[in-house]
Design a protein around this motif. Structure first.
Motif, short mmCIF file in Angstrom:
data_model
loop_
_atom_site.label_atom_id
_atom_site.label_comp_id
_atom_site.label_asym_id
_atom_site.label_seq_id
_atom_site.Cartn_x
_atom_site.Cartn_y
_atom_site.Cartn_z
N UNK A 8 -2.35 -12.85 -11.90
CA UNK A 8 -2.53 -12.98 -10.45
C UNK A 8 -3.36 -11.82 -9.89
N UNK A 9 -3.07 -10.62 -10.36
CA UNK A 9 -3.83 -9.46 -9.91
C UNK A 9 -5.29 -9.57 -10.34
N UNK A 10 -5.53 -10.02 -11.57
CA UNK A 10 -6.90 -10.18 -12.07
C UNK A 10 -7.65 -11.23 -11.26
N UNK A 11 -6.98 -12.31 -10.91
CA UNK A 11 -7.61 -13.35 -10.08
C UNK A 11 -8.00 -12.75 -8.73
N UNK A 12 -7.12 -11.97 -8.15
CA UNK A 12 -7.41 -11.33 -6.86
C UNK A 12 -8.61 -10.39 -6.96
N UNK A 64 -22.42 -6.56 10.08
CA UNK A 64 -21.05 -6.08 10.02
C UNK A 64 -20.39 -6.52 8.73
N UNK A 65 -19.09 -6.59 8.75
CA UNK A 65 -18.31 -6.91 7.56
C UNK A 65 -17.41 -8.13 7.82
N UNK A 66 -17.12 -8.85 6.77
CA UNK A 66 -16.15 -9.94 6.83
C UNK A 66 -14.89 -9.43 6.14
N UNK A 67 -13.78 -9.47 6.83
CA UNK A 67 -12.52 -9.04 6.23
C UNK A 67 -11.84 -10.20 5.54
N UNK A 68 -11.12 -9.90 4.49
CA UNK A 68 -10.39 -10.92 3.74
C UNK A 68 -8.96 -10.46 3.52
N UNK A 69 -8.06 -11.40 3.59
CA UNK A 69 -6.68 -11.16 3.20
C UNK A 69 -6.29 -12.33 2.30
N UNK A 70 -6.65 -12.21 1.03
CA UNK A 70 -6.47 -13.31 0.08
C UNK A 70 -5.17 -13.13 -0.71
N UNK A 71 -4.60 -14.26 -1.08
CA UNK A 71 -3.38 -14.26 -1.92
C UNK A 71 -3.45 -15.44 -2.87
N UNK A 72 -3.05 -15.21 -4.10
CA UNK A 72 -2.96 -16.29 -5.08
C UNK A 72 -1.72 -17.10 -4.74
N UNK A 73 -1.92 -18.39 -4.46
CA UNK A 73 -0.80 -19.24 -4.06
C UNK A 73 -0.31 -20.14 -5.18
#
Length: 94
Positions: A8-12, A64-73
């Protein structure tokens, strides 16, 4: 269980790397000069290239920047080709 956590961490990390290269492409309105071919799936790469071409034609680019808050579901390591599903909350405020 520890193995699944590591996957999961590697996917992130992989998704984060792809997102960083995507941002470079959108800031330049051109995917050339990025590492997207190493980081994105064929479908994602095609979409990013199409987006970049439309941006060039319109004379636009991301600032500017695009922020992400991704999670493996979801994670399916038993499939012939292992796959994961991510959820990403994109922040366009910057």
């Amino acid at each position: 269980m520890a193995g699944r956590v590591a996957v999961r961490e590697a996917v992130g990390v992989a998704y984060g790397s792809m997102s960083a290269e995507q941002m470079k492409a959108y800031q330049a309105a051109d995917a050339r000069g990025t590492d997207l071919e190493k980081r994105a799936t064929a479908d994602a790469l095609g979409q990013i290239r199409n987006d970049s071409a439309r941006m060039r034609e319109a004379g636009t680019a991301v600032r500017g920047e695009i922020g992400h808050k991704a999670a493996v579901t979801a994670l399916d390591m038993d499939a012939t080709t292992p796959r994961s599903t991510l959820s990403d909350c994109v922040d366009l405020s910057k």
